[in-house]
Design a protein around this motif. Structure first.
Motif, PDB file in Angstrom:
ATOM      1  N   HIS A  67       0.830  -1.206   0.140  1.00 13.72           N
ATOM      2  CA  HIS A  67      -0.040   0.075   0.278  1.00 13.72           C
ATOM      3  C   HIS A  67       0.746   1.069  -0.222  1.00 13.72           C
ATOM      4  CE1 HIS A  67      -2.593   2.893   2.095  1.00 13.72           C
ATOM      5  NE2 HIS A  67      -3.717   2.949   0.949  1.00 13.72           N
ATOM      6  N   ALA A  68       2.006   0.937   1.002  1.00 17.11           N
ATOM      7  CA  ALA A  68       3.072   2.519   0.745  1.00 17.11           C
ATOM      8  C   ALA A  68       3.681   2.897  -0.502  1.00 17.11           C
ATOM      9  CB  ALA A  68       3.658   1.962   1.673  1.00 17.11           C
ATOM     10  N   LEU A  69       3.567   1.283  -1.731  1.00 15.79           N
ATOM     11  CA  LEU A  69       4.854   1.953  -1.901  1.00 15.79           C
ATOM     12  C   LEU A  69       3.557   2.152  -3.362  1.00 15.79           C
ATOM     13  CD1 LEU A  69       7.656  -1.107  -2.331  1.00 15.79           C
ATOM     14  CD2 LEU A  69       7.664   1.983  -2.898  1.00 15.79           C
ATOM     15  N   ASP A  70       2.382   1.685  -3.309  1.00 12.99           N
ATOM     16  CA  ASP A  70       1.205   2.443  -4.515  1.00 12.99           C
ATOM     17  C   ASP A  70       1.304   3.501  -4.051  1.00 12.99           C
ATOM     18  OD1 ASP A  70       0.963  -0.459  -5.767  1.00 12.99           O
ATOM     19  OD2 ASP A  70      -0.887  -0.897  -4.377  1.00 12.99           O
ATOM     20  N   THR A  71       1.057   4.158  -3.134  1.00  7.88           N
ATOM     21  CA  THR A  71       0.776   5.311  -2.937  1.00  7.88           C
ATOM     22  C   THR A  71       1.860   6.618  -3.618  1.00  7.88           C
ATOM     23  OG1 THR A  71      -1.068   4.887  -0.769  1.00  7.88           O
ATOM     24  CG2 THR A  71      -0.238   7.102  -0.747  1.00  7.88           C
ATOM     25  N   LEU A  72       3.079   5.820  -3.261  1.00  5.91           N
ATOM     26  CA  LEU A  72       3.710   6.794  -3.284  1.00  5.91           C
ATOM     27  C   LEU A  72       4.290   6.957  -4.747  1.00  5.91           C
ATOM     28  CD1 LEU A  72       6.724   8.755  -1.412  1.00  5.91           C
ATOM     29  CD2 LEU A  72       8.201   6.228  -2.023  1.00  5.91           C
ATOM     30  N   THR A  73       3.898   5.694  -5.275  1.00  6.82           N
ATOM     31  CA  THR A  73       4.469   5.621  -6.454  1.00  6.82           C
ATOM     32  C   THR A  73       3.682   6.694  -7.419  1.00  6.82           C
ATOM     33  OG1 THR A  73       3.758   3.604  -6.711  1.00  6.82           O
ATOM     34  CG2 THR A  73       6.232   4.247  -6.738  1.00  6.82           C
ATOM     35  N   ARG A  74       2.268   6.541  -7.011  1.00 10.68           N
ATOM     36  CA  ARG A  74       1.450   7.134  -7.715  1.00 10.68           C
ATOM     37  C   ARG A  74       0.615   8.748  -7.394  1.00 10.68           C
ATOM     38  NH1 ARG A  74      -2.694   4.288  -5.738  1.00 10.68           N
ATOM     39  NH2 ARG A  74      -3.271   5.476  -3.770  1.00 10.68           N
ATOM     40  N   ALA A  75       1.436   9.455  -6.043  1.00 15.06           N
ATOM     41  CA  ALA A  75       1.411  10.555  -5.395  1.00 15.06           C
ATOM     42  C   ALA A  75       2.558  11.375  -6.672  1.00 15.06           C
ATOM     43  CB  ALA A  75       1.694  10.913  -4.824  1.00 15.06           C
ATOM     44  N   ALA A  76       3.252   9.811  -6.488  1.00 14.24           N
ATOM     45  CA  ALA A  76       4.333  11.017  -7.312  1.00 14.24           C
ATOM     46  C   ALA A  76       4.235  10.304  -9.044  1.00 14.24           C
ATOM     47  CB  ALA A  76       5.804  10.153  -7.472  1.00 14.24           C
ATOM     48  N   HIS A  77       4.106  10.402 -10.176  1.00 15.13           N
ATOM     49  CA  HIS A  77       2.993  10.450 -10.919  1.00 15.13           C
ATOM     50  C   HIS A  77       2.797  11.886 -11.145  1.00 15.13           C
ATOM     51  CE1 HIS A  77       1.803   9.147 -14.777  1.00 15.13           C
ATOM     52  NE2 HIS A  77       1.153   8.781 -14.779  1.00 15.13           N
ATOM     53  N   GLU A  78       2.149  11.358  -9.742  1.00 13.70           N
ATOM     54  CA  GLU A  78       0.594  13.025 -10.206  1.00 13.70           C
ATOM     55  C   GLU A  78       1.668  14.010 -10.798  1.00 13.70           C
ATOM     56  OE1 GLU A  78      -1.852  11.821  -7.170  1.00 13.70           O
ATOM     57  OE2 GLU A  78      -3.184  10.063  -8.171  1.00 13.70           O
ATOM     58  N   ARG A  79       2.030  14.382  -9.545  1.00 12.35           N
ATOM     59  CA  ARG A  79       3.140  15.465  -9.284  1.00 12.35           C
ATOM     60  C   ARG A  79       4.323  15.408 -10.708  1.00 12.35           C
ATOM     61  NH1 ARG A  79       3.273  16.103  -3.685  1.00 12.35           N
ATOM     62  NH2 ARG A  79       1.232  16.052  -3.049  1.00 12.35           N
ATOM     63  N   GLY A  80       4.508  14.599 -11.186  1.00 12.77           N
ATOM     64  CA  GLY A  80       5.395  14.569 -11.904  1.00 12.77           C
ATOM     65  C   GLY A  80       6.791  14.689 -11.583  1.00 12.77           C
ATOM     66  N   ALA A  81       6.894  14.654  -9.766  1.00 13.23           N
ATOM     67  CA  ALA A  81       8.007  14.316 -10.053  1.00 13.23           C
ATOM     68  C   ALA A  81       8.907  12.774  -9.946  1.00 13.23           C
ATOM     69  CB  ALA A  81       8.179  14.557  -7.594  1.00 13.23           C
ATOM     70  N   THR A  82      10.406  12.884  -9.681  1.00  6.01           N
ATOM     71  CA  THR A  82      11.290  12.488 -10.446  1.00  6.01           C
ATOM     72  C   THR A  82      11.520  11.453  -9.062  1.00  6.01           C
ATOM     73  OG1 THR A  82      12.379  13.609 -11.823  1.00  6.01           O
ATOM     74  CG2 THR A  82      13.700  11.529 -11.068  1.00  6.01           C
ATOM     75  N   LEU A  83      10.646  10.132  -9.049  1.00  3.58           N
ATOM     76  CA  LEU A  83      11.183   9.614  -7.844  1.00  3.58           C
ATOM     77  C   LEU A  83      12.115   8.110  -7.517  1.00  3.58           C
ATOM     78  CD1 LEU A  83       9.742   8.050  -5.110  1.00  3.58           C
ATOM     79  CD2 LEU A  83       8.489   6.675  -6.204  1.00  3.58           C
ATOM     80  N   ILE A  84      12.973   7.736  -7.043  1.00  6.05           N
ATOM     81  CA  ILE A  84      14.215   7.575  -7.214  1.00  6.05           C
ATOM     82  C   ILE A  84      14.075   6.336  -4.946  1.00  6.05           C
ATOM     83  CG2 ILE A  84      16.873   6.906  -7.133  1.00  6.05           C
ATOM     84  CD1 ILE A  84      16.718   9.570  -8.965  1.00  6.05           C
ATOM     85  N   ALA A  85      14.101   5.750  -6.093  1.00  4.45           N
ATOM     86  CA  ALA A  85      13.876   4.765  -4.246  1.00  4.45           C
ATOM     87  C   ALA A  85      15.113   3.052  -3.985  1.00  4.45           C
ATOM     88  CB  ALA A  85      12.456   3.960  -3.495  1.00  4.45           C
ATOM     89  N   THR A  86      15.686   3.580  -2.621  1.00  9.43           N
ATOM     90  CA  THR A  86      16.761   2.174  -2.673  1.00  9.43           C
ATOM     91  C   THR A  86      15.453   1.434  -1.537  1.00  9.43           C
ATOM     92  OG1 THR A  86      17.291   3.060  -0.276  1.00  9.43           O
ATOM     93  CG2 THR A  86      18.554   4.059  -2.073  1.00  9.43           C
ATOM     94  N   LEU A  87      16.007  -0.323  -2.154  1.00  9.20           N
ATOM     95  CA  LEU A  87      14.362  -1.024  -1.397  1.00  9.20           C
ATOM     96  C   LEU A  87      15.602  -2.206  -1.355  1.00  9.20           C
ATOM     97  CD1 LEU A  87      11.339  -0.586  -3.984  1.00  9.20           C
ATOM     98  CD2 LEU A  87      11.949   0.214  -1.800  1.00  9.20           C
ATOM     99  N   HIS A  88      15.387  -2.901  -0.256  1.00 10.42           N
ATOM    100  CA  HIS A  88      15.241  -4.571   0.291  1.00 10.42           C
ATOM    101  C   HIS A  88      14.982  -5.340  -0.196  1.00 10.42           C
ATOM    102  CE1 HIS A  88      19.724  -4.434   2.020  1.00 10.42           C
ATOM    103  NE2 HIS A  88      19.445  -3.104   3.310  1.00 10.42           N
TER     104      HIS A  88
END
Length: 274
Positions: free
Chosen positions: A188-209
């Motif tokens: 849910h957190a990643l869904d929310t974050l990626t959707r919000a970044a897409h709507e804003r047109g923000a560049t999103l870079i995440a480090t993930l294990h």
């Protein structure tokens, strides 16, 4: 925001003088609005790379360009202005324990507010509706007026992510956002974050294990090992062979479906009797 790294090297913030670079000659770029995940074993240099992108660390070599501008060349004031366009979410959000959640969330707007407005917001949050809305996106609206030290580690991590949604940054840099979340909350957190970044047109870079989460939510995957880029591929082109090479000697760190291709149990020993 466009970001370009040209043979960038850098040291971990806590590295001793003379220690080897944690990031070595990394060349990488992301277009405005692009979303990518950086994966790799522990000690690969992921956090250091993210801090270099956030201008929290100055490169020891190479060049970092943000929208074509080297942030370390202009004046200190110009660097401060540029940093307003950057949002860095550390793995452990630096939240004052006695602070209310509403105030902690709205702190994401502080870089764009005057000193007076910032001080006033500490005592009288001025946009409670906004804080409530972004917390609701992370299923935390009921924690609006809780103290930070009375919520769980996973909830504090989601408060840190909610700050991105109130910020006016055009580059979101998120370090291990799922480390304290269960699988359902992570999804849910990643869904929310990626959707919000897409709507804003923000560049999103995440480090993930969480490799399986990276492959499921990000169209582009960068594999980092020993401070260098091992591969930079569309998620659909990342194969078990790529992951096996990336996590060699660290296969225990692979989780979920991504680990299925790599058996960890020893092969059975066949005994032959004469």
């Amino acid at each position: 925001m466009n970001i370009v790294l040209q043979a960038v090297s850098g040291h971990h913030p806590s590295a001793k003088p003379g220690a080897p670079a944690a990031v070595r000659a990394v060349s990488l770029g992301a277009r405005a609005g692009e979303q990518l995940a950086i994966i790799g074993p522990s000690g690969a240099g992921k956090t250091t790379l993210l801090h270099l992108m956030a201008c929290a660390l100055q490169p020891a070599a190479g060049a970092l360009l943000l929208d074509g501008q080297d942030p370390w060349q202009p004046s200190r004031r110009a660097l401060q202005r540029l940093r307003k366009s950057l949002f860095l979410a550390p793995q452990v959000p630096p939240l004052p324990p006695r602070q209310r959640v509403v105030t902690a969330v709205l702190a994401g707007r502080l870089p764009h507010e005057s000193l007076w407005a910032s001080l006033r917001s500490l005592f009288y949050p001025h946009d409670i509706a906004l804080a409530h809305r972004v917390l609701a996106a992370f299923d935390m609206s009921d924690k609006l007026f809780e103290r930070v030290d009375r919520i769980s580690g996973g909830e504090r991590q989601r408060v840190g992510l909610a700050r991105a949604l109130v910020s006016q940054a055009s580059l979101w840099l998120v370090d291990e956002p799922l480390s304290a979340l269960d699988p359902t909350r992570s999804q849910h957190a990643l869904d929310t974050l990626t959707r919000a970044a897409h709507e804003r047109g923000a560049t999103l870079i995440a480090t993930l294990h969480h490799v399986e989460m990276a492959l499921a939510h990000f169209p582009r995957i960068v594999g980092l090992r020993d401070g260098a880029v091992a591969f930079d591929l569309p998620a659909a082109q990342v194969t078990p062979a790529h992951l096996q090479a990336l996590y060699a000697q660290h296969l225990h760190e692979l989780t979920g479906p991504a680990s299925d291709a790599f058996p960890t149990d020893p092969a059975p020993v066949v005994m032959h009797c004469r």
